[in-house]
Scaffold this motif. Structure first.
Motif, PDB file in Angstrom:
ATOM      1  N   THR A  41       0.796  -1.225   0.000  1.00 34.79           N
ATOM      2  CA  THR A  41       0.000   0.000   0.000  1.00 34.79           C
ATOM      3  C   THR A  41       0.830   1.277   0.000  1.00 34.79           C
ATOM      4  OG1 THR A  41      -0.171   0.005   2.434  1.00 34.79           O
ATOM      5  CG2 THR A  41      -1.890  -1.162   1.206  1.00 34.79           C
ATOM      6  N   VAL A  75       4.694   1.519  -3.710  1.00 36.63           N
ATOM      7  CA  VAL A  75       4.168   1.426  -5.076  1.00 36.63           C
ATOM      8  C   VAL A  75       4.184   2.850  -5.627  1.00 36.63           C
ATOM      9  CG1 VAL A  75       2.699  -0.584  -4.630  1.00 36.63           C
ATOM     10  CG2 VAL A  75       1.812   1.698  -4.161  1.00 36.63           C
ATOM     11  N   ARG A  93       2.617   5.627  -5.841  1.00 29.65           N
ATOM     12  CA  ARG A  93       1.395   6.079  -5.174  1.00 29.65           C
ATOM     13  C   ARG A  93       0.620   7.113  -5.994  1.00 29.65           C
ATOM     14  NH1 ARG A  93       5.309   5.979  -1.259  1.00 29.65           N
ATOM     15  NH2 ARG A  93       5.625   8.239  -1.416  1.00 29.65           N
ATOM     16  N   LEU A  96      -0.840   5.533  -9.191  1.00 29.93           N
ATOM     17  CA  LEU A  96      -1.925   4.610  -8.857  1.00 29.93           C
ATOM     18  C   LEU A  96      -3.180   5.383  -8.444  1.00 29.93           C
ATOM     19  CD1 LEU A  96      -2.627   1.619  -8.593  1.00 29.93           C
ATOM     20  CD2 LEU A  96      -1.820   1.701  -6.226  1.00 29.93           C
ATOM     21  N   THR A  97      -2.978   6.480  -7.725  1.00 29.18           N
ATOM     22  CA  THR A  97      -4.108   7.299  -7.299  1.00 29.18           C
ATOM     23  C   THR A  97      -4.783   7.964  -8.492  1.00 29.18           C
ATOM     24  OG1 THR A  97      -3.128   7.678  -5.116  1.00 29.18           O
ATOM     25  CG2 THR A  97      -4.764   9.278  -5.868  1.00 29.18           C
ATOM     26  N   PHE A 138      -4.772   6.842 -11.540  1.00 34.96           N
ATOM     27  CA  PHE A 138      -5.459   5.775 -12.271  1.00 34.96           C
ATOM     28  C   PHE A 138      -6.783   5.443 -11.601  1.00 34.96           C
ATOM     29  CE2 PHE A 138      -6.519   1.257 -12.392  1.00 34.96           C
ATOM     30  CZ  PHE A 138      -6.738   1.086 -13.750  1.00 34.96           C
ATOM     31  N   MET A 139      -6.770   5.341 -10.271  1.00 41.12           N
ATOM     32  CA  MET A 139      -7.992   4.998  -9.551  1.00 41.12           C
ATOM     33  C   MET A 139      -9.052   6.073  -9.728  1.00 41.12           C
ATOM     34  SD  MET A 139      -9.190   2.500  -7.891  1.00 41.12           S
ATOM     35  CE  MET A 139     -10.634   2.106  -6.903  1.00 41.12           C
ATOM     36  N   ILE A 184      -3.650   7.551  -0.385  1.00 43.78           N
ATOM     37  CA  ILE A 184      -3.529   6.773  -1.609  1.00 43.78           C
ATOM     38  C   ILE A 184      -4.911   6.297  -2.063  1.00 43.78           C
ATOM     39  CG2 ILE A 184      -3.106   4.580  -0.413  1.00 43.78           C
ATOM     40  CD1 ILE A 184      -1.127   3.925  -2.730  1.00 43.78           C
ATOM     41  N   LEU A 185      -5.150   6.362  -3.352  1.00 46.14           N
ATOM     42  CA  LEU A 185      -6.408   6.034  -4.014  1.00 46.14           C
ATOM     43  C   LEU A 185      -7.486   7.078  -3.755  1.00 46.14           C
ATOM     44  CD1 LEU A 185      -6.689   2.171  -3.430  1.00 46.14           C
ATOM     45  CD2 LEU A 185      -5.447   3.412  -5.200  1.00 46.14           C
TER      46      LEU A 185
END
Length: 289
Positions: free
Chosen positions: A21, A24, A26, A29-30, A32-33, A212-213
């Protein structure tokens, strides 16, 4: 299994959680989410929500709607009317959100804690010496929202919101494992500082912290969504009058809200670390006049 073995196993699980978590990309990925969660395709939506249910205690029985356009629509869901009644006692400041009560207590001059043994300073969190002075030796309380919780947050009291400062930053996970391992985590993540003045005159500050996310904070009274793509102004002057319980905005996943209150305030009964609380329930008690 021996105690030493249990400790080693627990540590390994923490290591894996932290690796998956945090170690990565971060920010990527955030982003992308943020894009993925807004896809309004029934197959994508249903598969995403099913996966979410598999890895969490997601309960949609309180949701106002039974069908959602997207994963994002589900994240930011409204509840059916009447499910978060607001304590009407004028001496009570209520919780702005559902959450798990984390570190809380008295601010030692300007020092507070993200978790036991992990201090940070008001100046690092807020970035404004004037606001720091207003909360010197005051009270602080941390509310952690998990991914499956109701993600909207509300006014804790009748108040005027006079200014919002958005501070760009990282998107570390804000779970207890990360709080133990990342120093001054709340001061590193993206966050908004909401300066409010209660109708009775006291200063109370809310600091929604993204993670994150998440990294997107919607503020209705400004009609803006703040995230890594936000481009000025960093400070938003406003004069928004709100009533206790009015909806202020939402997170686009789960995260944290830090509440800063005057020294004269006391914590309400039942406010203990690890306890779950709902929006509208007693959080702080104002001094009797």
């Amino acid at each position: 299994m021996t105690i030493r073995g249990l400790i080693a196993r627990f540590t390994q699980q923490e290591d894996l959680n932290f690796l998956l978590t945090n170690r990565v990309p971060r920010a990527a990925l955030t982003r992308f989410m943020g894009w993925f969660s807004k896809i309004e395709n029934p197959l994508v939506r249903d598969a995403s929500i099913a996966c979410w249910r598999l890895f969490s205690d997601l309960d949609l029985s309180e949701a106002k709607k039974t069908e959602f356009k997207s994963l994002h629509d589900c994240f930011t869901r409204e509840l059916r009317p009447g499910l978060r009644p607001v304590d009407p006692d004028p001496a009570i400041v209520v919780s702005p959100s559902d959450g798990i009560i984390g570190a809380h207590g008295r601010i030692a001059d300007t020092e507070l804690f993200q978790i036991k043994g992990a201090p940070y300073s008001l100046l690092d969190l807020l970035g404004d010496p004037v606001l720091v002075d207003q909360h010197r030796n005051g009270r602080f309380l941390t509310l952690r929202l998990t991914s499956s919780m109701y993600h909207r947050f509300h006014a804790p009291y009748d108040a005027t919101i006079k200014r919002v400062t958005f501070i760009h930053g990282d998107v570390w996970n804000v779970n207890p494992i990360a709080l133990k391992r990342v120093e001054r985590l709340f001061c590193k993540n993206e966050r908004a500082v909401l300066r409010t003045r209660l109708s009775t005159g006291e200063a109370l500050t809310l600091v929604p912290v993204a993670a994150i996310l998440v990294a997107s904070i919607r503020l209705h009274f400004l009609d803006v969504t703040l995230n890594a793509q936000s481009r000025g102004p960093v400070d938003f002057a406003c004069f928004a009058r709100v009533k206790k319980g009015d909806e202020l905005g939402w997170f686009e996943h789960g995260s944290t809200i830090i509440v800063l209150a005057p020294e004269s305030f006391e914590f309400a009964d039942g406010v203990v670390e690890g306890a779950r609380i709902r929006a509208g329930e007693p959080l702080l008690r104002k001094p009797q006049v």
